[in-house]
Design an enzyme around this catalytic site. Structure first.
Site, mmCIF file in Angstrom:
data_model
loop_
_atom_site.group_PDB
_atom_site.id
_atom_site.type_symbol
_atom_site.label_atom_id
_atom_site.label_comp_id
_atom_site.label_asym_id
_atom_site.label_seq_id
_atom_site.Cartn_x
_atom_site.Cartn_y
_atom_site.Cartn_z
ATOM 1 N N HIS A 39 0.835 -1.213 0.000
ATOM 2 C CA HIS A 39 0.000 0.000 0.000
ATOM 3 C C HIS A 39 0.870 1.264 0.000
ATOM 4 O O HIS A 39 0.804 2.085 -0.915
ATOM 5 C CB HIS A 39 -0.893 0.047 1.248
ATOM 6 C CG HIS A 39 -1.824 -1.106 1.397
ATOM 7 N ND1 HIS A 39 -2.854 -1.360 0.531
ATOM 8 C CD2 HIS A 39 -1.902 -2.072 2.354
ATOM 9 C CE1 HIS A 39 -3.525 -2.427 0.942
ATOM 10 N NE2 HIS A 39 -2.963 -2.874 2.045
HETATM 11 C C1 BDR Z 1 -2.971 1.640 5.085
HETATM 12 O O1 BDR Z 1 -3.352 1.312 6.413
HETATM 13 C C2 BDR Z 1 -2.232 1.024 7.192
HETATM 14 O O2 BDR Z 1 -2.475 -0.084 8.007
HETATM 15 C C3 BDR Z 1 -1.096 0.799 6.220
HETATM 16 O O3 BDR Z 1 0.140 1.184 6.804
HETATM 17 C C4 BDR Z 1 -1.454 1.662 5.057
HETATM 18 O O4 BDR Z 1 -1.010 2.990 5.234
HETATM 19 C C5 BDR Z 1 -3.605 0.648 4.135
HETATM 20 O O5 BDR Z 1 -4.989 0.733 4.221
#
Ligand code: BDR
Ligand code: CA
Length: 320
Positions: free
Chosen positions: A243
């Protein structure tokens, strides 16, 4: 040689935030002015410690300042993600590491304001966490919108389901008031890198095996082990989603993604849908676009960039 793009990373380090920092550093293409930390996946203290650890692992802790930001969302309670990121936020991968790096005295929002105003039109903000720090910076300095080069946000989902509630992506869900403020602030260039594309940017065990530096390979393997296991249990995919690294990827090379401009807002007053990013695809609200929304990604090209950066020579010589 073209000048390196000036960036500030805002993180809640987090397994994938750590990988985003690693990509940003090893790419050699970004001038990282600093890293600001915020409460999110883990507490502010833990996110700051993890960030310092990653910079020490990479051998760049003396070159990149770290500034602490908000220790909770604007108006809500914290929602940590220990189920996904482990009790320390980085899957226990650097448990024994002693850290000498200390964060700066300057607060995150003041650092962001100072850097952006000192270099108008030059600084890109890469946000991979709840948007509390940027919302606080905007509260102190609304004209920030005129002077930031771009804001790239890992957050939201516009054509799929959420990853914390049925409709909400985690970063938007944790501080939806902050996200709403940032989206409404009037940044001329704000790019949303949401789950629509980040779910397609996957890292598998085979990809990790391609990392040449043993220190880095070992770290990535360990830190993502439970994260990948959980992704398999939840999504039936033997990998994990990159992500936050994809937000850095968009800063490095915008052609990794297909972006369309839309009006986007965030729900803040619903039992079921708080944190949902609502994208007005058919302009039914008649409002001007406020965000470039990533709809497609060239995942193989991005993955090559990720692996090649972490394998880059200059970096390897520091850590072998
Ligand atoms: C996002 O949520 C967090 O848990 C991760 O680091 C990322 O930024 C993904 O939905
Ligand atoms: Ca994050």
């Amino acid at each position: 040689m073209t000048a390196r793009k000036k960036v500030i990373l805002d993180v809640d380090t987090g397994v994938d935030d750590a990988l985003a920092i690693m990509l940003a550093v090893t790419s050699g293409e970004l001038d990282i002015l600093g890293i600001t930390t915020v409460s999110g996946n883990v507490s502010l203290d833990q996110a700051t410690l993890n960030t310092c650890k990653i910079l020490e692992l990479l051998g760049v802790s003396g070159q990149i300042p770290v500034c602490r930001g908000a220790d909770k969302p604007l108006v809500r309670d914290s929602v940590f993600e220990h189920r996904v990121h482990g009790s320390d936020g980085i899957g226990g991968a650097l448990t024994g590491m002693t850290v000498t790096k200390q964060p700066e005295a300057e607060r995150a929002e003041d650092f962001i304001i100072r850097q952006v105003l000192a270099q108008p039109g030059e600084v890109t903000l890469i946000m991979t966490a709840p948007l509390t720090n940027l919302a606080r910076a905007l509260h102190k300095c609304p004209e920030l919108t005129e002077h930031a080069a771009e804001v790239i946000v890992m957050g939201g989902v516009v054509q799929g389901f959420g990853n914390i509630t049925p409709t909400a992506e985690y970063n938007m869900y944790v501080d939806p008031e902050a996200a709403k403020l940032v989206l409404a602030a009037g940044f001329p260039r704000l790019t949303l890198v949401g789950l629509d594309v980040t779910r397609k940017a996957l890292l598998s065990a085979d990809d990790i095996a391609r990392l040449q530096n043993p220190v880095i390979r070992d770290y990535v393997e360990k830190s993502t082990a439970d994260y990948r296991k959980r992704y398999w249990e939840r999504n039936g995919v033997q990998a994990c989603a990159l992500h936050d690294p994809l937000a850095v990827g968009v800063a490095l090379n915008r052609s990794f993604v297909t972006v369309r401009d839309y009006y986007v807002d965030v729900e803040t007053r619903s039992d079921l849908c708080d944190g949902q990013t609502v994208c007005d695809f058919q302009n039914r609200l008649g409002r001007p676009a406020n965000a470039g929304v990533c709809l497609e990604v060239d995942a193989p090209a991005f993955l090559e960039c990720f692996i090649n950066s972490l394998n880059s020579n200059s970096f390897n010589s520091l850590n072998q």
